[in-house]
Design an enzyme around this catalytic site. Structure first.
Site, PDB file in Angstrom:
ATOM      1  CG  HIS A  91       4.549  26.330  -2.807  1.00 55.98           C
ATOM      2  ND1 HIS A  91       4.782  27.356  -1.922  1.00 55.98           N
ATOM      3  CD2 HIS A  91       5.597  26.348  -3.676  1.00 55.98           C
ATOM      4  CE1 HIS A  91       5.909  27.979  -2.252  1.00 55.98           C
ATOM      5  NE2 HIS A  91       6.429  27.385  -3.311  1.00 55.98           N
ATOM      6  CG  ASN A 164       8.521  31.757  -1.908  1.00 54.83           C
ATOM      7  OD1 ASN A 164       7.422  31.213  -1.963  1.00 54.83           O
ATOM      8  ND2 ASN A 164       9.591  31.278  -2.523  1.00 54.83           N
ATOM      9  CE1 TYR A 378       5.425  29.127 -11.126  1.00 59.45           C
ATOM     10  CE2 TYR A 378       3.731  28.968  -9.457  1.00 59.45           C
ATOM     11  CZ  TYR A 378       5.050  29.160  -9.806  1.00 59.45           C
ATOM     12  OH  TYR A 378       5.996  29.355  -8.840  1.00 59.45           O
TER      13      TYR A 378
HETATM   14 FE1  HDD Z   1       6.749  28.107  -7.708  1.00 60.22          FE
HETATM   15  C1  HDD Z   1       3.823  26.731  -6.784  1.00 60.22           C
HETATM   16  C2  HDD Z   1       6.390  30.550  -5.322  1.00 60.22           C
HETATM   17  C3  HDD Z   1       9.898  29.299  -8.448  1.00 60.22           C
HETATM   18  C4  HDD Z   1       6.933  26.001 -10.321  1.00 60.22           C
HETATM   19  N1  HDD Z   1       5.376  28.541  -6.316  1.00 60.22           N
HETATM   20  C5  HDD Z   1       4.216  27.863  -6.096  1.00 60.22           C
HETATM   21  C6  HDD Z   1       3.473  28.500  -5.050  1.00 60.22           C
HETATM   22  C7  HDD Z   1       4.199  29.571  -4.640  1.00 60.22           C
HETATM   23  C8  HDD Z   1       5.393  29.600  -5.438  1.00 60.22           C
HETATM   24  C9  HDD Z   1       3.834  30.563  -3.551  1.00 60.22           C
HETATM   25  C10 HDD Z   1       2.144  28.021  -4.509  1.00 60.22           C
HETATM   26  C11 HDD Z   1       0.987  28.727  -5.150  1.00 60.22           C
HETATM   27  C12 HDD Z   1      -0.302  28.256  -4.521  1.00 60.22           C
HETATM   28  O1  HDD Z   1      -0.524  28.592  -3.355  1.00 60.22           O
HETATM   29  O2  HDD Z   1      -1.035  27.564  -5.201  1.00 60.22           O
HETATM   30  N2  HDD Z   1       7.949  29.569  -6.969  1.00 60.22           N
HETATM   31  C13 HDD Z   1       7.563  30.524  -6.055  1.00 60.22           C
HETATM   32  C14 HDD Z   1       8.590  31.529  -5.970  1.00 60.22           C
HETATM   33  C15 HDD Z   1       9.572  31.169  -6.832  1.00 60.22           C
HETATM   34  C16 HDD Z   1       9.158  29.949  -7.478  1.00 60.22           C
HETATM   35  C17 HDD Z   1       8.521  32.758  -5.088  1.00 60.22           C
HETATM   36  C18 HDD Z   1      10.855  31.862  -7.159  1.00 60.22           C
HETATM   37  C19 HDD Z   1      11.045  33.126  -7.020  1.00 60.22           C
HETATM   38  N3  HDD Z   1       8.167  27.696  -9.107  1.00 60.22           N
HETATM   39  C20 HDD Z   1       9.375  28.329  -9.259  1.00 60.22           C
HETATM   40  C21 HDD Z   1      10.012  27.846 -10.464  1.00 60.22           C
HETATM   41  C22 HDD Z   1       9.168  26.917 -11.015  1.00 60.22           C
HETATM   42  C23 HDD Z   1       8.016  26.843 -10.137  1.00 60.22           C
HETATM   43  C24 HDD Z   1      11.355  28.320 -10.982  1.00 60.22           C
HETATM   44  C25 HDD Z   1       9.313  26.082 -12.258  1.00 60.22           C
HETATM   45  C26 HDD Z   1      10.095  26.347 -13.238  1.00 60.22           C
HETATM   46  N4  HDD Z   1       5.628  26.568  -8.370  1.00 60.22           N
HETATM   47  C27 HDD Z   1       5.881  25.855  -9.494  1.00 60.22           C
HETATM   48  C28 HDD Z   1       4.812  24.842  -9.812  1.00 60.22           C
HETATM   49  C29 HDD Z   1       3.762  25.124  -8.698  1.00 60.22           C
HETATM   50  C30 HDD Z   1       4.440  26.196  -7.860  1.00 60.22           C
HETATM   51  C31 HDD Z   1       5.288  23.441  -9.950  1.00 60.22           C
HETATM   52  C32 HDD Z   1       3.255  23.932  -7.905  1.00 60.22           C
HETATM   53  C33 HDD Z   1       1.775  24.096  -7.858  1.00 60.22           C
HETATM   54  C34 HDD Z   1       1.474  25.206  -8.715  1.00 60.22           C
HETATM   55  O3  HDD Z   1       2.622  25.699  -9.258  1.00 60.22           O
HETATM   56  O4  HDD Z   1       0.383  25.677  -8.937  1.00 60.22           O
HETATM   57  O5  HDD Z   1       4.305  25.062 -11.082  1.00 60.22           O
END
Ligand code: HDD
Length: 713
Positions: A91, A164, A378
């Site tokens: 993202h 999402n 996160y």
């Molecule tokens: Fe995630 C970012 C949505 C599963 C780990 N995720 C991130 C963002 C969104 C989502 C919208 C961007 C937020 C922003 O604008 O800063 N992610 C989802 C959805 C998931 C999902 C809807 C499943 C239903 N994500 C998911 C899992 C993990 C992560 C299973 C880790 C175990 N997601 C992350 C992250 C991020 C992230 C690596 C990258 C940047 C951040 O968090 O802030 O931690």
């Protein structure tokens, strides 16, 4: 700098903090003290010293070596050298906006969360939309899932709904997230492709992991190429809990529904936009807000009573499943309006830090194993992305509710904590800050006391084992044209996969279990042998068709904010331009006048008309529809102008509404385009608008699609 006083820090009442709340009832107010306006200000160093010369380094003579002593140059370069922070792992490409949320009514039966109680209360929000795969500078219109993350700055603390634009996910357990992300990201040897999933590692992974089948078919559908961020649905994906003041818990799924309808680009258009306007989505959102076309979404929930947890033919804890709206309809809760663009992309959109673990009393988690893992991930990622554990103090992340606790120090601490006791209990600082029992008014957060009696095991629940029935439901629920797009998307993506055994595995072991016709069509396009019947006994669902899943049923009710290109050259009928512009404005739509160049055009009436851009400057892909007014000389000029002819052909190919007035009908004859429900010729503008606007309202002329395939791209 604003001189507004920061919110009071002298609360006397633990938990309630009424004075503080009164002072911080708007996020924008609380951000105000951090906004810096340099208008009328002297250029100074970060230490406040006025700078006399910002052009020249301090040197030993005009041609001599630079001097280390130059603290002004050193400070400037040092700061510049450290301007970048790590982009988000996923993202990374995103755009944000401020707004507010308002509850329709008091929902205290459902939840004690304060922001869902008082309909008069406007809760500030910050929203960030994103793509998943691409880096910060990648294109907006690639085929991908879109992030839809909302931070509610409620009086009881921040609530982040990090969802999402699709209601399910690729995997069921968070432990698989790094595997999935490594597979979808650009390949490690050459960092290709940027922003897309059409490559071997992605298809290798998903063809080996059948639980991804449902989400992958969503990603191959039109949902992955949204028309705009304003026309996307949003989903909390996981099942959450809402809990009321009596402690009654219900399961819920969160939904965002845009009032502008839900619709998509067509694939050729999406690909072209990625080059012609890489910033297409963020520009559209930005401009809509600047123009006062504030995007709106309705927040709703599907409610599942505790006792109905097991009433479905899937597990509500499984994030690869949705609850069809025909089975559990959505209860509307309130509306979100985005009405302010950020002042600074980095400070606001880049530094905003979401976490599904940010919840408030009245909301709680379910045991969805994907959600449970996210609760950890996160905050952890922000520590390296934003440089330490104090990211909650960044202006964009600060709650409007006060925060006091014993957490101290660490990098970038900006709060100056008073008092001596950074521990609890204490008797030195009067015992403050103190806990607030959950039962007190505005009580402290209390987790739902769910009873758990289980063995400690690593095991996937048997109830998570059906991977195909909802993928099938999705495919079956699509309109004909949506199904064709899905077939084309699988064929395109798998066509980019180099290893034939991966293509074949996806077709035979995944697609054949979703729908044999789908598998056969894709196999044919890939030159693979026709697949046999799927190998899995797919569970029969209680519903074999869910109309709510098809975007054909989610069209907007009007043509508000739609954009129409008006093509003109010298000699154009000025009255027709005026009439069309007026008619569009009356509907809340917008028109742009485009000429062969950026120079003004002369009307047949002899007036000089400024144009908004040249036809090349604003290509057809950024518009919803095209209007060509008459005027013999103008039409003659356009007939000999390749850019203008391509403009019309491309709009036709992308199934857009086209209206031609008077002599402009000759252009259709020249291009051999036959009239249809969205290709309308008429003598005068009033005669044209009814059909033209109706076609714009339908978003695209799907009946034209087969014919339009013959038009060169
Ligand atoms: Fe995630 C970012 C949505 C599963 C780990 N995720 C991130 C963002 C969104 C989502 C919208 C961007 C937020 C922003 O604008 O800063 N992610 C989802 C959805 C998931 C999902 C809807 C499943 C239903 N994500 C998911 C899992 C993990 C992560 C299973 C880790 C175990 N997601 C992350 C992250 C991020 C992230 C690596 C990258 C940047 C951040 O968090 O802030 O931690």
């Amino acid at each position: 700098m604003s001189t507004k006083k920061p919110a009071s820090d002298k609360s006397q009442l633990a938990g309630t903090d009424t004075k503080d709340r009164a002072n911080t009832n708007s996020k924008l107010d609380s951000l105000e003290k951090f906004r810096s306006d340099a208008t009328g200000q002297a250029l100074r160093t970060n230490q406040g010293v006025k700078i006399a010369d910002n052009q020249n380094t301090l040197k030993a003579g005009p041609r001599g070596p630079s001097l280390l002593e130059d603290f002004i140059m050193r400070e400037k370069i040092t700061h510049f050298d450290h301007e970048r922070i790590p982009e988000r792992i996923v993202h990374a490409r995103g755009t944000g906006a401020h707004g507010f949320f308002q509850s329709y009514e008091n929902h205290s039966v459902l939840t004690k969360a304060g922001f869902l109680q008082d309909p008069a209360k406007k809760t500030p929000v910050f929203v960030r939309f994103s793509t998943v795969q691409g880096p910060r500078g990648s294109g907006d219109t690639v085929r991908d899932v879109r992030g839809f993350a909302v931070k509610f700055f409620t009086d009881e603390g921040n609530f982040d709904l990090v969802g999402n634009n699709m209601p399910v996910f690729f995997i069921q357990d968070a432990i698989k997230f790094p595997d999935f992300v490594h597979a979808v990201k650009p390949e490690p040897h050459n960092e290709i492709p940027t922003g897309g999933s059409a490559h071997d590692t992605f298809w290798d992974f998903v063809s080996l992991v059948p639980e991804s089948a449902h989400m992958v078919i969503w990603a191959m559908s039109d949902r992955a190429i949204p028309k705009s961020l304003r026309s996307m649905q949003g989903f909390g994906v996981h099942t959450f809990r809402l809990i009321n003041a009596e402690g009654k818990s219900r399961f819920v799924k969160f939904h965002w529904r845009p009032t502008a309808g839900t619709c998509s680009l067509v694939w050729d258009e999406a690909q072209k936009l990625a080059g012609k306007d890489t910033d297409y989505h963020r520009r559209d959102l930005w401009e809509a807000i600047e123009m006062g076309d504030y995007p709106e979404w309705e927040l709703g929930v599907q409610i599942i009573e505790e006792e109905n947890e097991h009433a479905f033919d899937f597990d509500i804890l499984d994030p690869t499943k949705l609850i069809p709206e025909e089975i559990v309809p959505i209860t509307p809760l309130g509306k979100m309006t985005l009405n302010r663009n950020p002042d600074n992309f980095f400070a606001e959109t880049e530094q905003v830090a979401f976490c599904p673990g940010h919840i408030v009393p009245g909301i709680d988690f379910s045991n969805d194993p994907l959600l449970q893992g996210r609760l950890f991930s996160y905050t952890d990622t922000q520590i390296s992305r934003l440089g330490g554990p104090n990211f909650h103090e960044l202006p964009i992340n600060r709650p409007v509710a006060p925060f006091h606790n014993g957490q101290r120090d660490a990098q970038h601490r900006s709060t100056i904590d008073k008092g001596r006791a950074s521990y609890e209990p204490n008797s030195i600082d009067g015992g403050w800050p103190k806990e607030t029992p959950p039962a007190a008014q505005d009580g402290g957060f209390e987790s739902y006391p769910e009873r758990i009696d289980a063995n400690k095991i690593r095991q996937r629940s048997e109830s998570f084992s059906d991977h195909f029935s909802q993928a099938r439901l999705f495919f079956k629920s699509m309109s004909k044209h949506e199904q064709e797009h899905i077939i084309a998307a699988y064929s395109f993506e798998l066509g980019k996969v180099e290893r034939e055994f991966i293509r074949a595995r996806q077709v035979n072991e995944i697609l054949a279990n979703i729908d044999l016709e789908l598998a056969k069509r894709v196999a044919e396009n890939l030159g693979l042998p026709a697949p046999g019947k799927g190998t899995v006994q797919v569970r029969k669902t209680s519903l074999d068709h869910s109309p709510a899943l098809s975007q054909a049923n989610l069209l907007p009710e009007n043509i508000k904010t739609r954009k129409v290109a008006i093509l003109a050259a010298n000699g154009v009928e000025g009255a027709a331009i005026d009439a069309m512009k007026k008619a569009l404005e009356a509907e809340g739509a917008h028109a742009k006048l485009l000429g062969p160049t950026s120079a003004p055009v002369k009307t047949a009436e002899g007036k000089s008309l400024a144009v908004d851009a040249s036809m090349e400057g604003m290509p057809s892909v950024i518009f919803d529809a095209v209007f060509v007014p008459g005027g013999a000389a103008s039409v003659k000029a356009l007939s000999g102008n390749g850019v203008a002819l391509h403009y019309l052909l491309e709009a036709y190919k992308h199934l857009k509404a086209i209206a031609v007035q008077g002599e402009a009908k000759q252009l259709l004859d020249l291009l051999k385009l036959e009239a249809d429900a969205g290709l309308i010729a008429g003598k005068d503008v009033p005669a044209l608008t009814k059909g033209f606007f109706a076609a714009i309202g339908q978003h695209r002329v799907w009946d034209r699609e087969t014919k339009a395939k013959a038009i060169p791209a």
